[in-house]
Design a protein around this motif. Structure first.
Motif, PDB file in Angstrom:
ATOM      1  N   ASP A  90      22.262   8.163 -34.213  1.00 53.28           N
ATOM      2  CA  ASP A  90      21.547   7.641 -33.032  1.00 53.28           C
ATOM      3  C   ASP A  90      21.690   6.126 -32.912  1.00 53.28           C
ATOM      4  OD1 ASP A  90      20.770  10.222 -32.417  1.00 53.28           O
ATOM      5  OD2 ASP A  90      18.906  10.061 -33.572  1.00 53.28           O
ATOM      6  N   GLY A  91      22.876   5.624 -33.196  1.00 54.98           N
ATOM      7  CA  GLY A  91      23.172   4.203 -32.973  1.00 54.98           C
ATOM      8  C   GLY A  91      22.714   3.273 -34.081  1.00 54.98           C
ATOM      9  N   ILE A  92      22.018   3.811 -35.099  1.00 55.52           N
ATOM     10  CA  ILE A  92      21.548   2.960 -36.201  1.00 55.52           C
ATOM     11  C   ILE A  92      22.448   3.191 -37.418  1.00 55.52           C
ATOM     12  CG2 ILE A  92      19.605   2.480 -37.770  1.00 55.52           C
ATOM     13  CD1 ILE A  92      17.766   3.286 -35.426  1.00 55.52           C
ATOM     14  N   ILE A  93      22.738   2.100 -38.123  1.00 51.87           N
ATOM     15  CA  ILE A  93      23.653   2.173 -39.271  1.00 51.87           C
ATOM     16  C   ILE A  93      22.825   2.127 -40.558  1.00 51.87           C
ATOM     17  CG2 ILE A  93      25.586   1.027 -40.420  1.00 51.87           C
ATOM     18  CD1 ILE A  93      26.263  -0.262 -37.682  1.00 51.87           C
ATOM     19  N   TYR A  94      23.014   3.135 -41.408  1.00 48.06           N
ATOM     20  CA  TYR A  94      22.271   3.220 -42.664  1.00 48.06           C
ATOM     21  C   TYR A  94      23.228   3.064 -43.847  1.00 48.06           C
ATOM     22  CZ  TYR A  94      18.801   5.475 -39.635  1.00 48.06           C
ATOM     23  OH  TYR A  94      17.925   5.756 -38.620  1.00 48.06           O
ATOM     24  N   MET A 120      27.944  -5.213 -42.919  1.00 47.34           N
ATOM     25  CA  MET A 120      26.550  -5.423 -42.519  1.00 47.34           C
ATOM     26  C   MET A 120      26.426  -6.681 -41.656  1.00 47.34           C
ATOM     27  SD  MET A 120      24.825  -4.306 -46.129  1.00 47.34           S
ATOM     28  CE  MET A 120      23.199  -4.837 -45.766  1.00 47.34           C
ATOM     29  N   HIS A 121      27.172  -7.701 -42.058  1.00 42.99           N
ATOM     30  CA  HIS A 121      27.144  -8.969 -41.330  1.00 42.99           C
ATOM     31  C   HIS A 121      27.722  -8.801 -39.915  1.00 42.99           C
ATOM     32  CE1 HIS A 121      26.691 -13.337 -41.655  1.00 42.99           C
ATOM     33  NE2 HIS A 121      27.697 -13.385 -40.792  1.00 42.99           N
ATOM     34  N   ILE A 122      28.891  -8.180 -39.846  1.00 44.58           N
ATOM     35  CA  ILE A 122      29.555  -7.987 -38.541  1.00 44.58           C
ATOM     36  C   ILE A 122      28.695  -7.083 -37.642  1.00 44.58           C
ATOM     37  CG2 ILE A 122      31.556  -6.937 -37.406  1.00 44.58           C
ATOM     38  CD1 ILE A 122      33.231  -7.797 -39.883  1.00 44.58           C
ATOM     39  N   ALA A 123      28.142  -6.024 -38.251  1.00 44.20           N
ATOM     40  CA  ALA A 123      27.338  -5.067 -37.459  1.00 44.20           C
ATOM     41  C   ALA A 123      26.159  -5.787 -36.805  1.00 44.20           C
ATOM     42  CB  ALA A 123      26.842  -3.937 -38.355  1.00 44.20           C
ATOM     43  N   LYS A 124      25.498  -6.649 -37.564  1.00 41.58           N
ATOM     44  CA  LYS A 124      24.351  -7.377 -37.004  1.00 41.58           C
ATOM     45  C   LYS A 124      24.815  -8.310 -35.879  1.00 41.58           C
ATOM     46  CE  LYS A 124      21.705  -6.928 -41.214  1.00 41.58           C
ATOM     47  NZ  LYS A 124      21.474  -7.521 -42.529  1.00 41.58           N
ATOM     48  N   TYR A 145      24.052  -4.330 -33.773  1.00 41.51           N
ATOM     49  CA  TYR A 145      23.581  -3.057 -34.325  1.00 41.51           C
ATOM     50  C   TYR A 145      22.454  -3.291 -35.330  1.00 41.51           C
ATOM     51  CZ  TYR A 145      27.845  -1.063 -32.395  1.00 41.51           C
ATOM     52  OH  TYR A 145      28.833  -0.665 -31.551  1.00 41.51           O
ATOM     53  N   GLU A 146      21.579  -2.312 -35.439  1.00 34.46           N
ATOM     54  CA  GLU A 146      20.549  -2.359 -36.471  1.00 34.46           C
ATOM     55  C   GLU A 146      21.114  -1.736 -37.745  1.00 34.46           C
ATOM     56  OE1 GLU A 146      16.152  -0.510 -37.384  1.00 34.46           O
ATOM     57  OE2 GLU A 146      16.841  -0.545 -35.300  1.00 34.46           O
ATOM     58  N   VAL A 147      20.969  -2.454 -38.863  1.00 32.82           N
ATOM     59  CA  VAL A 147      21.468  -1.945 -40.146  1.00 32.82           C
ATOM     60  C   VAL A 147      20.277  -1.772 -41.076  1.00 32.82           C
ATOM     61  CG1 VAL A 147      23.016  -2.368 -42.096  1.00 32.82           C
ATOM     62  CG2 VAL A 147      23.597  -3.276 -39.844  1.00 32.82           C
ATOM     63  N   ARG A 148      20.144  -0.588 -41.644  1.00 38.48           N
ATOM     64  CA  ARG A 148      19.016  -0.338 -42.564  1.00 38.48           C
ATOM     65  C   ARG A 148      19.537   0.051 -43.936  1.00 38.48           C
ATOM     66  NH1 ARG A 148      15.209   3.588 -38.883  1.00 38.48           N
ATOM     67  NH2 ARG A 148      15.053   2.176 -37.109  1.00 38.48           N
ATOM     68  N   GLU A 149      19.106  -0.709 -44.960  1.00 43.52           N
ATOM     69  CA  GLU A 149      19.378  -0.321 -46.349  1.00 43.52           C
ATOM     70  C   GLU A 149      18.210   0.549 -46.782  1.00 43.52           C
ATOM     71  OE1 GLU A 149      20.202  -4.729 -47.445  1.00 43.52           O
ATOM     72  OE2 GLU A 149      21.071  -3.518 -49.053  1.00 43.52           O
ATOM     73  N   THR A 150      18.500   1.801 -47.070  1.00 39.57           N
ATOM     74  CA  THR A 150      17.403   2.740 -47.288  1.00 39.57           C
ATOM     75  C   THR A 150      17.865   3.934 -48.123  1.00 39.57           C
ATOM     76  OG1 THR A 150      15.750   4.081 -46.139  1.00 39.57           O
ATOM     77  CG2 THR A 150      17.903   3.967 -45.118  1.00 39.57           C
TER      78      THR A 150
END
Ligand code: PMP
Length: 303
Positions: free
Chosen positions: A202-206, A224-228, A232-237
């Motif tokens: 759903d468009g979010i990067i995990y 992660m840097h480029i995505a932001k 894009y929202e990047v979640r470390e989880t």
């Protein structure tokens, strides 16, 4: 592998054929080495090493964890990397700095063994096979877990850790998968045998957290840097295994693998079974830096 002319060993450039170690070296018996995998790209602005400072720092950090004192400064190692690339006349190559415990004693106690340093280079194409950057790879979840955090430290890029990677990789290849994905000790997604993993839904990067028995890769950091930057929202989880099967996109990252799309996992099709749009956007931005040499983030060292 194609031979190169020279290998840098303990401060000297020596012939490829002479770059040998003794059978009683500590590393041969106990896996006591630390190493790096670095790439030099031929950009439109000339040859450049990606994340040179960061790789050399990680080599020092990995060595520190194992109480190995490298007898060279970071600057000396960086100079040596550039020297060996020139000595082997590479425009583009893979670079392998290696620190290992040598001769002195064959017992487990490593402190009586010498510390040796070598840097080799070789020419290298796509790591997980040709055309994979576009078509993606088929992977499986490994029956092998990553080592628990209180067993082998995952942040150290140490030779011994790659026994676990070898089990994961061999199992995958024997079943005709390109790569295996390991879960951590708690059963959450960790990483591939030599790559970090990202999952898009759903468009979010995990991506798994850095404490989940992963090597916190520089390609992971770059993505992660480029995505932001791209919004894009990047979640470390924590990522449960089943999140892989219902993902819109999954991709693997690493110096060697770059950004490799995953088209199926355990025979579950991922997305449309080809590179998804977010993977493509990130790949495009990443490859643009290393191909054009236009480097807004200062990640390249031109040689
Ligand atoms: N995890 C493991 C186990 C690796 O061996 C690698 C490759 N060095 C990576 C992740 C990716 O790290 P990097 O992007 O720094 O190459």
């Amino acid at each position: 592998m194609n031979k190169t002319a020279k290998i840098w060993m303990n401060g000297e450039l020596i012939d490829w054929i002479d770059a040998k170690i003794h059978i009683l070296s500590h590393v041969v018996h106990y896996g006591s080495s630390t190493f790096e995998g670095i790439r030099c790209y031929e950009t439109s602005k000339g040859s450049a090493v990606l994340f040179l400072d960061e790789h050399i720092k990680r080599l020092r950090d990995s060595s520190k964890i194992y109480r190995i004192e490298i007898p060279y400064s970071e600057q000396e190692l960086k100079d040596a990397v550039i020297k060996i690339i020139h000595a082997n006349s590479h425009k583009a190559c893979y670079i392998r700095p290696l620190v290992y415990r040598g001769q002195g004693a064959v017992g487990v106690n490593p402190h009586r063994a010498s510390v040796e340093v070598a840097i080799a280079t070789w020419e290298w194409g796509a790591y997980l096979g040709d055309d994979v950057l576009e078509n993606g790879v088929d992977v499986r979840v490994s029956s092998w877990n990553r080592p628990a955090p209180n067993t082998l430290p995952a942040w150290a890029k140490a030779g011994g850790n790659y026994l676990n990677s070898q089990l994961i990789k061999m199992e995958a290849l024997m079943d005709d998968y390109a790569e295996g994905l390991a879960l951590d000790v708690n059963g959450y997604v960790s990483e591939g045998s030599g790559e970090n993993i990202f999952v898009v839904r759903d468009g979010i990067i995990y991506t798994p957290m850095s404490a989940q028995s992963i090597l916190p890769g520089f390609t992971r950091y770059a993505v992660m840097h480029i995505a932001k930057e791209l919004g894009y929202e990047v979640r470390e989880t924590l990522i449960p295994r089943e999140a892989l099967y219902i993902a819109d996109e999954v991709f693997l990252t690493g110096t060697a693998a770059e950004i490799t799309p995953v088209r199926s996992i355990d025979k579950y099709p991922i997305g449309n079974e080809k590179r998804g749009p977010i993977t493509e956007a990130l790949q495009h931005a990443y490859l643009k830096i290393v191909q054009t040499g236009e480097d807004p983030y200062n990640w390249l060292t031109f040689i």
